[in-house]
Every structure is written in C-alpha cells, then in structure tokens.
Write an enzyme that holds these catalytic residues in place. Structure first.
Site, PDB file in Angstrom:
ATOM      1  N   ASP A 166       0.882  -1.182   0.000  1.00 56.82           N
ATOM      2  CA  ASP A 166       0.000   0.000   0.000  1.00 56.82           C
ATOM      3  C   ASP A 166       0.912   1.224   0.000  1.00 56.82           C
ATOM      4  O   ASP A 166       1.051   1.916   1.006  1.00 56.82           O
ATOM      5  CB  ASP A 166      -0.871  -0.049   1.265  1.00 56.82           C
ATOM      6  CG  ASP A 166      -1.856   1.092   1.331  1.00 56.82           C
ATOM      7  OD1 ASP A 166      -1.943   1.876   0.376  1.00 56.82           O
ATOM      8  OD2 ASP A 166      -2.543   1.196   2.360  1.00 56.82           O
ATOM      9  N   SER A 167       1.522   1.456  -1.143  1.00 55.81           N
ATOM     10  CA  SER A 167       2.616   2.446  -1.190  1.00 55.81           C
ATOM     11  C   SER A 167       2.193   3.730  -1.885  1.00 55.81           C
ATOM     12  O   SER A 167       1.144   3.803  -2.515  1.00 55.81           O
ATOM     13  CB  SER A 167       3.792   1.852  -1.964  1.00 55.81           C
ATOM     14  OG  SER A 167       3.449   1.772  -3.326  1.00 55.81           O
ATOM     15  N   THR A 168       3.064   4.712  -1.780  1.00 57.00           N
ATOM     16  CA  THR A 168       2.926   5.918  -2.585  1.00 57.00           C
ATOM     17  C   THR A 168       3.347   5.575  -4.016  1.00 57.00           C
ATOM     18  O   THR A 168       3.748   4.448  -4.313  1.00 57.00           O
ATOM     19  CB  THR A 168       3.834   7.032  -2.025  1.00 57.00           C
ATOM     20  OG1 THR A 168       5.033   6.435  -1.528  1.00 57.00           O
ATOM     21  CG2 THR A 168       3.182   7.768  -0.891  1.00 57.00           C
ATOM     22  N   ASP A 169       3.278   6.572  -4.902  1.00 59.12           N
ATOM     23  CA  ASP A 169       3.665   6.346  -6.302  1.00 59.12           C
ATOM     24  C   ASP A 169       5.166   6.049  -6.385  1.00 59.12           C
ATOM     25  O   ASP A 169       5.908   6.328  -5.443  1.00 59.12           O
ATOM     26  CB  ASP A 169       3.276   7.580  -7.139  1.00 59.12           C
ATOM     27  CG  ASP A 169       1.753   7.703  -7.219  1.00 59.12           C
ATOM     28  OD1 ASP A 169       1.075   6.678  -7.048  1.00 59.12           O
ATOM     29  OD2 ASP A 169       1.251   8.815  -7.426  1.00 59.12           O
ATOM     30  N   PRO A 173      11.126   7.228  -1.671  1.00 56.90           N
ATOM     31  CA  PRO A 173      11.310   5.984  -0.906  1.00 56.90           C
ATOM     32  C   PRO A 173      10.509   4.811  -1.447  1.00 56.90           C
ATOM     33  O   PRO A 173      10.804   3.656  -1.152  1.00 56.90           O
ATOM     34  CB  PRO A 173      10.840   6.360   0.505  1.00 56.90           C
ATOM     35  CG  PRO A 173       9.978   7.548   0.337  1.00 56.90           C
ATOM     36  CD  PRO A 173      10.482   8.280  -0.866  1.00 56.90           C
TER      37      PRO A 173
END
Ligand code: SAM
Length: 292
Positions: A166-169, A173
């Site tokens: 469930d990450s950022t784009d 990081p």
C-alpha cells in the site's frame, strides 16, 4: 486604492489542484488546511474539502479522501483475503494512514497484522486528523513497525500468507517497492498459497509505471499475476489498477464463499460479484498488458 481585490476578500475561494499532466488534473474547493509538515521523507498536508471531506496529500498528490477511501481499502484487502484458502498472518508495506489495517482488523480470523511504514509522521497525522483511517491502529492485533519495507522483506522466508503493498507512487522511498528484486524478496517471504497485492497505478496516465510493476511481479511469480480494477473518483482517471501475484490457485477463480458468509461483514464496495468482476479487464488495458 488598496492593491488587493475586494471580490477576493468578500468571496475568498481556495482550490487545490493535482495535475496529472500539464493540461489535466483534479481540483477541490478547500474549506481549510488542517495540517502541513515537511517530514524526512515527504511533504504531508491534510485539507478539508467541500465535496470529499478530509484529504491527505503527500508531496501534493491525493492519497485518500474521506468520501471514497473505502473503495481502495476494501479492494486492496478483501480480494486477496477471500481468494486465499486460509490466511492467518498478513504484512502491509506502507499504508501509514491506517485504512488498510482498519479493514484487515475486521477479519477476525487473522492471527497477526504487521505493518511496516517508513514515515511515522504520516501515522501521527492520520491518527490526529483523519481518525476514520487512523482508527486502524487501535486494533491490538496490529503491530506497527517504523522502517523501510524494502529492507524489511529481505531475508524473510515463509513468514506471511498475504503481503499488501500500500505504497505511494513509484518515486522517492517507494521507487524500490515496484522493483523486481523487491517482488522476488516478497515471494520468498510468502508461504505456500501466498498472495501479494500492490497498488499499481492506472492505464490512462501511467501505463509505463503500471507495467513496470506488473512485469516485475510477473518475473518474480513466473507469470502467475492477475490485475484487477476498482473505481476511485479521486485517483488519476478514476480507474485504479491492482497487481496480484499468487503462489497457489488463480485468485480470479478462488473465492472462499463459506468464510465470506460466516463473517457477514457489511462492505460498501466489495461483494462476491465484484470479486469476480473486478478481474474483467477492458480491451485497451489488455493491449497495454501485452505490448508494454
Ligand atoms: N492509498 C495511497 C495511494 O495509493 O495513493 C497510499 C497510501 S499510504 C499513505 C502510502 C505510504 O507508503 C506512505 O505513508 C509512505 O510513507 C509509505 N512508503 C513509501 N515508501 C515506503 C517504503 N519504502 N517502506 C515503507 N513505507 C513506504
């Protein structure tokens, strides 16, 4: 004459826009800015909007809104959970807003829910300003680890039934969370019948990034990868893709109806028909998946 405009003072309007390209994007009329912080990893803003309620922005990009976050959080959790024959131990990478662990917490048959989030400031902000997601951390089963998910999965063997990215784009990081090496470590960290799900961008504005994730997952999971879609108005194009890699049976053909019925949870987006239908892909997306 004063140098400012009276019209602006009498009727002040403040709009936030996220640009998808140089000429297209999404815009919200803002009631107020609740929180702003420059953390070690990103700029965090929480704004209150007229139509979508509270919205978290990371580096100026919409992460979730009060009105439609349920779609993303139900779909990133329910699809792998009901496709897996007997999930017990779950790892979430990223997800610092708490929405994913909130949903996992409703599945009372799980033994453990571990989350590795790199930026503690996101968790702190979500708990304070968006308690509708931040409440996910109130569940005693949730073990929050502040650290880099890329490092965390290295050398883990046979430890989890489901891993949710469930990450950022794919910038900063999060870039490594879309790489082949990462997915190969994820595969080792999964048990027999294990499933990984990653938020994987959209086919309209980011087909190359979407396919980077899908193709790297395909390499690690020997082509045992399926994509599924959800409709989220505040994400670019409104059509959001999830890439799912499986070690056991095809997820689109697996659905634990008994567990689904016994649990008897109220969902706002997911249901047994959506479980099957979300894997149906439009022709233009199939073409992208064959050509990029
Ligand atoms: N639903 C959101 C979306 O797709 O727009 C993602 C939400 S969640 C806020 C994403 C989280 O991933 C962020 O809090 C960010 O700090 C975290 N993150 C980024 N890179 C990471 C890494 N390498 N390890 C762990 N967490 C990471």
């Amino acid at each position: 004459m004063p140098s400012f405009s009276w019209r602006f003072i009498i009727n002040p309007e403040f709009w936030f826009s996220e640009k998808y390209t140089d000429s297209c994007g999404i815009t919200f009329k803002v009631r107020s800015v609740l929180y702003t912080k420059e953390s070690d990893f990103q700029r965090i803003d929480i704004i209150d909007t007229y139509d979508y309620g509270r919205v978290m922005l990371l580096d100026g990009l919409v992460m979730y809104t009060e009105k439609d976050e349920f779609v993303y959080h139900e779909m990133i959790t329910c699809v792998p959970l009901f496709a897996h024959p007997n999930p017990k131990d779950i790892l979430v990478v990223g997800g610092g807003d708490g929405g994913t662990v909130r949903e996992l917490g409703r599945h009372t048959y799980l033994n453990s829910i571990t989350e590795v989030e790199i930026d503690e400031s996101v968790v702190v902000a979500a708990k304070e300003y968006t308690p509708f997601t931040g409440c996910g951390y109130d569940n005693e089963k949730v073990n929050l680890i502040i650290g880099d998910g890329i490092e965390f999965v290295k050398n883990k063997n046979n430890a989890y039934d489901i891993i949710i990215i469930d990450s950022t784009d794919p910038f900063g990081p999060a870039e490594g969370l879309f790489s082949g090496e990462f997915y190969s470590n994820v595969k080792n960290a999964l048990r027999e019948d294990g499933i990984v799900v990653a938020q994987a961008e959209n086919p309209y504005y980011d087909p190359k990034w979407m396919m980077r994730s899908v193709n790297n997952m395909r390499k690690a999971f020997h082509n045992n990868v399926e994509c599924y879609l959800a409709y989220i108005p505040t994400y670019p194009s409104g059509m959001w893709n999830f890439a799912l890699g499986y070690k056991g049976k095809k997820a689109s053909e697996s659905f634990d109806i008994k567990r689904y019925k016994n649990l008897n949870l109220h969902f706002r987006y997911y249901n047994k028909n959506i479980h099957r239908a979300c894997f149906a892909l439009p022709e233009f997306m199939k073409e992208i998946m064959q050509t990029i």
